[in-house]
Design an enzyme around this catalytic site. Structure first.
Site, PDB file in Angstrom:
ATOM      1  N   HIS A 424      13.747   3.734  -0.408  1.00  0.00           N
ATOM      2  CA  HIS A 424      14.190   4.394   0.825  1.00  0.00           C
ATOM      3  C   HIS A 424      13.820   3.611   2.074  1.00  0.00           C
ATOM      4  O   HIS A 424      14.097   4.058   3.188  1.00  0.00           O
ATOM      5  CB  HIS A 424      13.620   5.806   0.907  1.00  0.00           C
ATOM      6  CG  HIS A 424      12.182   5.912   1.308  1.00  0.00           C
ATOM      7  ND1 HIS A 424      11.196   5.098   0.808  1.00  0.00           N
ATOM      8  CD2 HIS A 424      11.555   6.758   2.172  1.00  0.00           C
ATOM      9  CE1 HIS A 424      10.028   5.457   1.345  1.00  0.00           C
ATOM     10  NE2 HIS A 424      10.220   6.452   2.174  1.00  0.00           N
ATOM     11  N   GLY A 425      13.198   2.455   1.917  1.00  0.00           N
ATOM     12  CA  GLY A 425      12.822   1.650   3.069  1.00  0.00           C
ATOM     13  C   GLY A 425      11.863   0.559   2.649  1.00  0.00           C
ATOM     14  O   GLY A 425      11.887   0.100   1.501  1.00  0.00           O
TER      15      GLY A 425
END
Length: 505
Positions: A424-425
């Site tokens: 997610h990042g």
């Protein structure tokens, strides 16, 4: 390819060994006969996983009903399960691998502005002020802290939780109803696939909810910690596939976009915390052993009243998070129009990274829990049939940090190995306390000034500084080398809306 074992990056030898089976893939044995954990990451990224993170991964893989577990490049310690993992079960539901910020998500708004429209600092400062007048930041803040926000009372708040981004809810809040079609899930339903179950569950919960009306006033707000809004300039990759995907997504090369990261705010936290407490009480009452002895890895078998209650509560929080994002985007567009009249905007996509969803895994229906992980369906995936993304894959929104940039990606067929998920990042490499000890506030602020990135902060939150996160380019190299996804566009920040309070998730 040759097989090699390796230890983690701590100074003491790790008790865990990952076995590399590719440039950016490995397996982590569990010590038993179960299928090993799938690890995504280059050798440099695998070295960032400490023993506690790996132990949480093993505990999660060995938990009842779990058939698959994936550790992504951004993985670090979380609630029971690591942040940055994917956990699959056809028989059980787990609150831990969703977390306390139910449906924490990313969204991206593409405006009609060219980059040169926001080059001068006074224009950017005016935009920051106009946005902050509409979308408050901070863990305890809501509409009363933003004079130009939308008013949301208790009655509309109930509809938001039950209906999600329905046409009626969107129209009442001034959200373009067509934006709902650009959501991974515009509305969640209850355990029996009905909204009626959610309405009934909410009525049961209301008498014991603390300050429900105040929590509804947080609709259209960011919260604190790692949540943010960022004004971006879009740079589409120079290849035919990226250009076609950008066209389908609605991305404009050289255009101004706005990226948002937030979740379900106080109501999501209350719903999740209530579920942890209730399930932990059941484990104590029934004397059930906890997976790995971890109180955050409580669970409920599907079909039980406990599982039904969790699924309903998760859906209520998820619906709030969805409408929260859509309202923020509507308010951001309104702020742009106040400063630069005539601006138009279109939602590119809204996608979660803290949710459990029913999906097909290995030809079976299962609950896919993504904790700090995001869905990655490639072109041709059955779930994208009859959507605009059937031929490209859907947009994947991956935040890095304001100085390294963020990316929009599209999944490749190889994403099957990760249960159609990616990170997610960037993922933290320094905890909040460690970042405050190790980093220099003046140097952090100077780096933003040198990069010509404005913020709404007197001093940028030091525990959110770029150096607190992993090397984003190495994280992306892991994703691409593992064959999970390809880059469509890089987003370069021009200003950041942030708050220094502790993170919601």
């Amino acid at each position: 390819m040759s097989i090699a074992t390796e230890n983690d990056s701590s100074s003491a030898p790790s008790k865990f060994q990952m076995i590399a089976d590719g440039e950016a893939t490995a397996i982590l044995p569990t010590g038993g006969k179960q299928k090993p954990i799938t690890v995504i990451g280059t050798e440099a990224i695998r070295a960032t996983f400490d023993d506690l993170c790996l132990q949480q991964a093993i505990n999660s893989r060995l938990a009842p009903g779990v058939t698959d577990l994936v550790l992504n490049p951004d993985a670090h310690c979380g609630y029971g399960a690591p942040v940055g993992c994917v956990m699959v079960s056809p028989t059980h539901i787990y609150p831990g691998p969703v977390g306390v910020d139910i449906k924490c998500s990313m969204s991206l708004l593409q405006t009609s502005l060219p980059a040169d429209a926001i080059l001068d600092r006074p224009t950017r400062r005016a935009l920051i002020n106009a946005i902050c007048e509409r979308t408050p930041t901070g863990a305890g803040r809501g509409q009363r802290n933003a004079p130009k926000s939308r008013h949301v009372g208790e009655a509309l708040g109930k509809r938001v939780l039950v209906e999600g981004a329905s046409r009626g809810v969107c129209e009442e809040l001034g959200i373009p109803p067509e934006w709902a079609a650009r959501c991974e899930d515009s509305a969640h339903v209850g355990h029996d696939d009905s909204t009626g179950a959610l309405a009934l569950r909410l009525e049961q919960l209301l008498p014991q909810m603390h300050r429900f009306d105040a929590k509804m006033t947080q609709l259209g707000s960011y919260g604190g910690g790692n949540h943010f809004g960022e004004c971006e300039v879009v740079h589409v990759e120079a290849n035919d596939r990226a250009r076609e995907a950008a066209r389908v997504f609605g991305l404009v090369d050289g255009g101004v976009a706005f990226l948002s990261h937030c979740g379900s705010r106080g109501i999501g936290h209350q719903l999740a915390s209530g579920q942890f407490k209730a399930l932990q009480g059941k484990f104590t009452q029934w004397d059930i052993p906890l997976p790995g002895g971890d109180r955050e890895l409580v669970y409920a078998p599907l079909g039980t009243p406990e599982a039904d209650a969790y699924i309903d509560d998760m859906a209520l929080g998820a619906n709030f998070a969805t409408v929260n994002h859509l309202l923020i985007n509507a308010l951001v567009l309104e702020a742009f129009q106040e400063v630069l009249p005539g601006v138009a905007g279109q939602l590119v996509y809204f996608i979660s990274h803290n949710i459990a969803r029913k999906e097909v895994v290995n030809n079976n229906i299962a609950w896919v829990h993504r904790k700090g992980a995001t869905r990655a369906f490639p072109a041709g995936h059955h779930a994208l049939r009859d959507t605009p993304f059937a031929e490209t894959g859907h947009p994947i929104l991956l935040p890095g940090n304001p100085q390294a940039g963020s990316v929009v990606m599209a999944a490749d067929a190889g994403a099957a190995v990760s249960c159609y998920s990616v990170n997610h990042g960037a993922g933290r490499q320094l905890g909040r306390k460690a970042a405050k000890r190790a980093l220099d506030q003046k140097e952090v602020d100077r780096s933003f000034e040198e990069a010509d990135i404005l913020t709404n902060c007197r001093a940028y939150p030091i525990d959110e500084a770029p150096a607190a996160y992993k090397d984003f380019d190495e994280v992306l190299r892991s994703v691409k080398s593992a064959g999970l996804a390809s880059e469509v566009a890089r987003l370069k920040a021009k200003f950041v809306i942030k708050d220094g309070d502790q993170a919601d998730d």
